[in-house]
Scaffold this active site. Structure first.
Site, PDB file in Angstrom:
ATOM      1  N   HIS A 272      -9.704   7.176   7.945  1.00  0.00           N
ATOM      2  CA  HIS A 272      -9.861   7.380   9.393  1.00  0.00           C
ATOM      3  C   HIS A 272     -10.609   8.698   9.608  1.00  0.00           C
ATOM      4  CE1 HIS A 272      -6.718   4.348  10.085  1.00  0.00           C
ATOM      5  NE2 HIS A 272      -5.831   5.071   9.446  1.00  0.00           N
TER       6      HIS A 272
ATOM      7  N   THR B 199       0.829  -1.222   0.000  1.00  0.00           N
ATOM      8  CA  THR B 199       0.000   0.000   0.000  1.00  0.00           C
ATOM      9  C   THR B 199       0.859   1.265   0.000  1.00  0.00           C
ATOM     10  OG1 THR B 199      -1.705  -1.180   1.227  1.00  0.00           O
ATOM     11  CG2 THR B 199      -1.811   1.218   1.281  1.00  0.00           C
ATOM     12  N   ILE B 200       1.814   1.342   0.910  1.00  0.00           N
ATOM     13  CA  ILE B 200       2.633   2.551   1.027  1.00  0.00           C
ATOM     14  C   ILE B 200       3.763   2.538  -0.003  1.00  0.00           C
ATOM     15  CG2 ILE B 200       4.122   3.909   2.578  1.00  0.00           C
ATOM     16  CD1 ILE B 200       1.089   3.903   3.338  1.00  0.00           C
TER      17      ILE B 200
ATOM     18  N   CYS C 112       0.034   7.225   9.602  1.00  0.00           N
ATOM     19  CA  CYS C 112      -0.937   8.071   8.891  1.00  0.00           C
ATOM     20  C   CYS C 112      -1.717   8.960   9.859  1.00  0.00           C
ATOM     21  CB  CYS C 112      -1.893   7.201   8.091  1.00  0.00           C
ATOM     22  SG  CYS C 112      -2.604   5.852   9.049  1.00  0.00           S
ATOM     23  N   ASN C 113      -2.205   8.366  10.958  1.00  0.00           N
ATOM     24  CA  ASN C 113      -2.980   9.154  11.915  1.00  0.00           C
ATOM     25  C   ASN C 113      -2.106  10.186  12.620  1.00  0.00           C
ATOM     26  OD1 ASN C 113      -5.740   8.236  11.896  1.00  0.00           O
ATOM     27  ND2 ASN C 113      -4.971   6.254  12.591  1.00  0.00           N
TER      28      ASN C 113
END
Ligand SMILES: NC(=O)C1=CN([C@@H]2O[C@H](COP(=O)(O)OP(=O)(O)OC[C@H]3O[C@@H](n4cnc5c(N)ncnc54)[C@H](OP(=O)(O)O)[C@@H]3O)[C@@H](O)[C@H]2O)C=CC1
Ligand SMILES: O=C(OP(=O)(O)O)[C@H](O)COP(=O)(O)O
Length: 335
Positions: free
Chosen positions: A221, A13-14, A141-142
């Site tokens: 999120h 994904t990243i 990410c968060n």
């Protein structure tokens, strides 16, 4: 000037997104990506023109599946100036000895611990700390999403206290193994969640506590923030401050959900429909009894991508000024 040579270890994904974002820059290039198996992602990487490397004992498997493997991961590392390690959380740690032995700079992602790199990175908040460093960790990410709103508020008004509840997507859209699919899971149950301490690994003096749950959604999120500040400010002051940040998008125009934000990304023609910026609902920004409240949505698959590009630039000292690197990265990506 020759371009900085970047290798991607872990093309999921990243990793696949970092590879494409690096390719868009004029001062760095991808010299190879590493996959452990010849699945569809490896074929797409090969079709895009990336040199595909693999584990030393799997080079022949890759070749017999139809992908002319360029060599082993060790071979790839030997060619690189910087390795961006995008292997699953916990695996990257095991690769540190490889990078040290090869004398190559390395970037890890938020699934690894701060201590592994000794420098946790967010381009807006602490670019200068990464200048010339051999090892850096781009926070999760968060945490990236939190730093992007907390840092400018702290610079402008002084942040006294942050309380945040994170409603996390439970799995990425292509992830068929994780859930829940019909439950809300406090995660972790023992508080705080890692996000508050992680913000402090980037901006140490911030007073922050975080709680998090996982929800049966894959898209984004969503954070509910409550912030007390030292100096007085109005709702309009905060909206104006957010609107001028390079990686915050103010959301309105009838968008009332994460699903519509993802549709916006696709409508804008973003690669993979990605939304690299924090998406703050403008109408949610509210000063109430002297405290700030707002909602923001974070696209977990993509918000850390421009941060990885800036981390490469800082570590290789291609650019000493963080604001200039952010502007350059954003322009090249179309952000
Ligand atoms: N997904 C997200 O929302 C975010 C993830 N992160 C962090 O980024 C990191 C990567 O996560 P993510 O991209 O989601 O993970 P993925 O599982 O999507 O991708 C990781 C890739 O690494 C490959 N891999 C596995 N083992 C090895 C190995 N030993 N050597 C080389 N490659 C290997 C796998 O490919 P193969 O098929 O070849 O085995 C896989 O495609 C983690 O630290 C995570 O916490 C940070 C922000 C957001
Ligand atoms: O970095 C992320 O989230 P996090 O900031 O909640 O750790 C990514 O969404 C990966 O999270 P995961 O470890 O739940 O797959």
């Amino acid at each position: 000037m020759s371009k900085v040579k970047v290798a991607i270890n872990g093309y999921g994904t990243i990793g696949k997104r970092v590879a494409d974002a690096v390719t868009m820059q004029d001062d760095m290039e991808i010299i190879g990506i590493a996959k452990t198996r010849p699945n569809y992602e490896a074929f797409v990487a090969h079709d895009k023109g990336y040199n595909v490397y693999t584990l030393a004992d799997r080079v022949d498997d890759m070749k017999s599946a139809g992908i002319p493997a360029a060599g082993s991961i060790d071979d790839m590392i030997a060619e690189a100036d910087v390795v961006v390690d995008c292997t699953p959380g916990g695996i990257g740690e095991k690769n540190k000895a490889l990078y040290e032995k090869a004398g190559v700079k390395a970037i890890w992602q938020g699934g690894e611990k701060h201590e592994l790199a000794g420098c946790s990175f967010n381009a807006e908040a602490n670019y200068e700390e990464a200048l010339g460093r051999d090892f850096v960790r781009v926070v999760s990410c968060n945490t990236t999403g939190l730093c992007r709103v907390i840092y400018p508020l702290d610079q402008e008004y002084g942040v006294k206290k942050v309380r945040v509840t994170l409603m996390r997507r439970s799995a990425d859209p292509n992830d068929v193994k994780n859930g829940p699919i019909n439950a809300i899971v406090p995660n972790p149950i023992k508080l705080p969640s890692h996000h508050g301490p992680d913000v402090k690994s980037v901006i140490p003096h911030i007073n922050i506590a975080s709680t998090a749950v996982k929800l049966p959604t894959t898209l984004m999120h969503l954070h509910t923030l409550n912030i007390e500040m030292e100096k007085d400010c109005s709702t309009e002051d905060v909206k104006a401050l957010f609107a001028k940040q390079p990686r915050i998008r103010m959301i309105g125009q009838g968008i009332g959900s994460t699903a519509e934000i993802m549709e916006l990304g696709k409508d804008m023609g973003r690669p993979r429909g990605d939304m690299w910026e924090n998406c703050v609902w403008e109408d949610s920004v509210t000063m109430y009894e002297g405290e700030l409240y707002f909602f923001q949505a974070i696209h977990q698959e993509s918000d850390v991508i421009p941060e990885n590009v800036d981390a490469i630039r800082a570590m290789t000292e291609l650019e000493k000024d963080g604001a200039k690197s952010i502007a350059k990265t954003n322009k090249a990506m179309g952000l």
